[in-house]
Design an enzyme around this catalytic site. Sequence first.
Site, PDB file in Angstrom:
ATOM      1  N   CYS A 145      34.107 -37.428  47.093  1.00  0.00           N
ATOM      2  CA  CYS A 145      33.556 -38.728  47.476  1.00  0.00           C
ATOM      3  C   CYS A 145      32.870 -38.683  48.840  1.00  0.00           C
ATOM      4  CB  CYS A 145      34.643 -39.799  47.475  1.00  0.00           C
ATOM      5  SG  CYS A 145      35.251 -40.177  45.824  1.00  0.00           S
TER       6      CYS A 145
ATOM      7  N   GLU B 112      34.806 -49.045  40.147  1.00  0.00           N
ATOM      8  CA  GLU B 112      33.904 -47.904  40.309  1.00  0.00           C
ATOM      9  C   GLU B 112      33.696 -47.194  38.979  1.00  0.00           C
ATOM     10  OE1 GLU B 112      35.000 -45.155  43.284  1.00  0.00           O
ATOM     11  OE2 GLU B 112      34.741 -46.563  44.938  1.00  0.00           O
TER      12      GLU B 112
ATOM     13  N   HIS C 147      20.550 -50.924  43.497  1.00  0.00           N
ATOM     14  CA  HIS C 147      19.661 -49.802  43.829  1.00  0.00           C
ATOM     15  C   HIS C 147      19.538 -49.600  45.345  1.00  0.00           C
ATOM     16  CE1 HIS C 147      18.843 -49.420  39.662  1.00  0.00           C
ATOM     17  NE2 HIS C 147      18.081 -50.494  39.569  1.00  0.00           N
TER      18      HIS C 147
END
Length: 336
Positions: A127, A204, A165
């Site tokens: 991560c 997530e 985005h």
Amino acid sequence: MNSSHILAGAGFEAARNLAGIGEHGHSFRVQVRADAHPGSEAALHADLAAAVAPFHYAHVNATLADGSDLSIARYLASQCGQPVSLQLASAADRGALLDEDGNEYVYLDTRFEAAHQLPHVGPGHKCGRLHGHGFGVRIVVDASQNCLNDILLKAWPPLFARLNHKYLNAIAGLDNPTSEVMAAWLYRELAANLAGLAWVEVRETHTAGSQFDGETFRIWKEQHFESAVPFDAAGNYTGHSYLIRLLLQGSVDRVMGWVLDFGDVKDRFKPVYRQLDHNPLDKLPGVRAADAASVAEWVHGELKPLVPELSRIDLMETPQRGVSQTFRGDMQWPLL
């Protein structure tokens, strides 16, 4: 103090007429949670099956003058012979929640696509590398103070434009964008313009997420395992594809930004998982019985020393049948 609950689910296909929308249909899903006591499991499943029967391949308004999600949820809860918490999903992205205290909520599931990285993880942690997710978000509001239209038309679109985005680390307040940090950030941003905001969830992945209600952080990690269980007195076995949901509650580490790393949850569960997966559950060392409640108790006993933040375990034998064992904290969790 530990508490044990039954989880029961059902589905139905129905048409309805809503003001401003007109005639349309849905594949509805419902799940209820009730206290476990002798005889309650069979009774709850029977009550729920009988409750949804009038709606299946029928018109909701033939039974209820008001065909809204809340009206349907209230009706279904009233048909159960014991107090229940209930979640009704009328579509993939929305539904209603009722709890045993009489609180009523509506929720919206939405998502955005974005990149991030976690700056404080150790060397080699995946991560720490730049990566991305299709983040799932659930926004839950008190139905007496707000409605889905205000989420859809007012509260969420400006946040979506800021997040979708984008590189999340560049947004003020998200320099360490863990799921917990993001849930708290979204809660604060939404609460400024959304009366009755109850909690926000961030997912997530399909198997992990976090929740924040303005005070308490909760996270969960899900996993499937395939196991055999005794079927009859003759010694025959059957099997299930189980879903186990590990729910944790605690403080967020000020540096790391999480209650516990999802990867650490999975790693600490691995030695327990190996004993469950592709094994007969009645042979687990020290298990009281092979029923779902006993197995959940066994998992808690094995995992508690490894994950002290563990607050609840949900164990589903099928999508319609399971148990929920609560060990600490409250019950503020959606069911589906």
